[in-house]
Scaffold this motif. Structure first.
Motif, PDB file in Angstrom:
ATOM      1  N   GLU A  22     -88.890  97.202 -16.888  1.00  0.00           N
ATOM      2  CA  GLU A  22     -87.701  96.469 -17.302  1.00  0.00           C
ATOM      3  C   GLU A  22     -87.484  95.257 -16.393  1.00  0.00           C
ATOM      4  O   GLU A  22     -87.114  94.181 -16.859  1.00  0.00           O
ATOM      5  CB  GLU A  22     -86.465  97.377 -17.275  1.00  0.00           C
ATOM      6  N   ARG A  23     -87.710  95.425 -15.103  1.00  0.00           N
ATOM      7  CA  ARG A  23     -87.572  94.309 -14.160  1.00  0.00           C
ATOM      8  C   ARG A  23     -88.557  93.194 -14.501  1.00  0.00           C
ATOM      9  O   ARG A  23     -88.211  92.012 -14.433  1.00  0.00           O
ATOM     10  CB  ARG A  23     -87.816  94.781 -12.719  1.00  0.00           C
ATOM     11  N   GLN A  24     -89.802  93.560 -14.877  1.00  0.00           N
ATOM     12  CA  GLN A  24     -90.796  92.556 -15.259  1.00  0.00           C
ATOM     13  C   GLN A  24     -90.299  91.746 -16.458  1.00  0.00           C
ATOM     14  O   GLN A  24     -90.376  90.508 -16.460  1.00  0.00           O
ATOM     15  CB  GLN A  24     -92.133  93.219 -15.609  1.00  0.00           C
ATOM     16  N   ALA A  25     -89.795  92.443 -17.481  1.00  0.00           N
ATOM     17  CA  ALA A  25     -89.306  91.767 -18.684  1.00  0.00           C
ATOM     18  C   ALA A  25     -88.096  90.889 -18.363  1.00  0.00           C
ATOM     19  O   ALA A  25     -88.001  89.745 -18.835  1.00  0.00           O
ATOM     20  CB  ALA A  25     -88.951  92.796 -19.754  1.00  0.00           C
ATOM     21  N   ARG A  26     -87.179  91.402 -17.565  1.00  0.00           N
ATOM     22  CA  ARG A  26     -85.984  90.627 -17.211  1.00  0.00           C
ATOM     23  C   ARG A  26     -86.351  89.396 -16.378  1.00  0.00           C
ATOM     24  O   ARG A  26     -85.735  88.338 -16.530  1.00  0.00           O
ATOM     25  CB  ARG A  26     -84.977  91.494 -16.475  1.00  0.00           C
ATOM     26  N   PHE A  27     -87.327  89.539 -15.491  1.00  0.00           N
ATOM     27  CA  PHE A  27     -87.774  88.409 -14.681  1.00  0.00           C
ATOM     28  C   PHE A  27     -88.324  87.298 -15.575  1.00  0.00           C
ATOM     29  O   PHE A  27     -87.951  86.130 -15.437  1.00  0.00           O
ATOM     30  CB  PHE A  27     -88.828  88.855 -13.670  1.00  0.00           C
ATOM     31  N   GLN A  28     -89.196  87.646 -16.498  1.00  0.00           N
ATOM     32  CA  GLN A  28     -89.785  86.637 -17.379  1.00  0.00           C
ATOM     33  C   GLN A  28     -88.704  85.980 -18.246  1.00  0.00           C
ATOM     34  O   GLN A  28     -88.711  84.763 -18.451  1.00  0.00           O
ATOM     35  CB  GLN A  28     -90.870  87.260 -18.255  1.00  0.00           C
TER      36      GLN A  28
END
Length: 185
Positions: free
Chosen positions: A39-45
């Motif tokens: 989820e952090r990866q998706a939110r970062f992008q």
């Protein structure tokens, strides 16, 4: 109130804070630490595509909230960042970021890259000479305007005081005379 210090370049080159952060060093995405990694990866992008991100310099613990587009004079920050500021295409698995800002009174550009899987990378601060010159000019204009207003205020105040003195000197029932004048009458 000026947004920058008088000698930005000197402060950038001589202060330990800026000297440390001007060397490329490890950085890390700091947003949504309480969420699962995917989820952090998706939110970062998603945040990068919106023109913002939160990072930290690992060695110093310095946290920055980045705005990934040029500073707009009108303060409108609803624009999408260009490839100059957010580049997902330069290298597979990484995003290259650029964020101009005024930090501790000095115009700088944060540049770096972040691995899209690990959410860490490398980054540093660079002195932004072009923006520094613009901000210095704005600060000088504001200082001159304040000085002009202060002179105008002093001139008006002096003129008012002189007018008041003339009125008191010329009025027939002036109380400026001595007490003997009043006793004779």
């Amino acid at each position: 109130m000026p947004r920058v210090v008088p000698d930005q370049r000197s402060k950038f080159e001589n202060e330990e804070f800026f000297r440390r952060l001007s060397r490329e060093c490890e950085i890390r995405y700091t947003g949504f630490r309480d969420r699962p990694h995917e989820e952090r990866q998706a939110r970062f992008q998603h945040a990068c595509r919106d023109g913002r991100s939160e990072i930290a310099f690992v060695a110093t613990g310095t946290n920055l909230s980045l705005q990934l587009f040029p500073a707009n004079v009108h303060g409108d920050q609803r624009q999408a960042p260009t490839r100059e500021y957010v580049d997902f295409d330069r290298e597979t698995g990484k995003v290259y970021l650029k964020a101009p800002m005024i930090l501790n009174g000095v115009c700088v550009i944060w540049r770096g890259w972040i691995d899209l899987q690990r959410l860490d990378g490398m980054g540093c601060l660079e002195y932004d000479d072009e923006k520094a010159q613009q901000e210095d000019s704005i600060a000088r204009q504001a200082f001159e305007e304040a000085r002009r207003r202060a002179r105008e205020f002093e001139d008006r105040n002096r003129s008012h005081c002189e007018d008041m003195e003339r009125q008191q000197d010329s009025s027939p029932g002036s109380t400026m005379g001595n007490s003997d004048d009043r006793k004779i009458r």
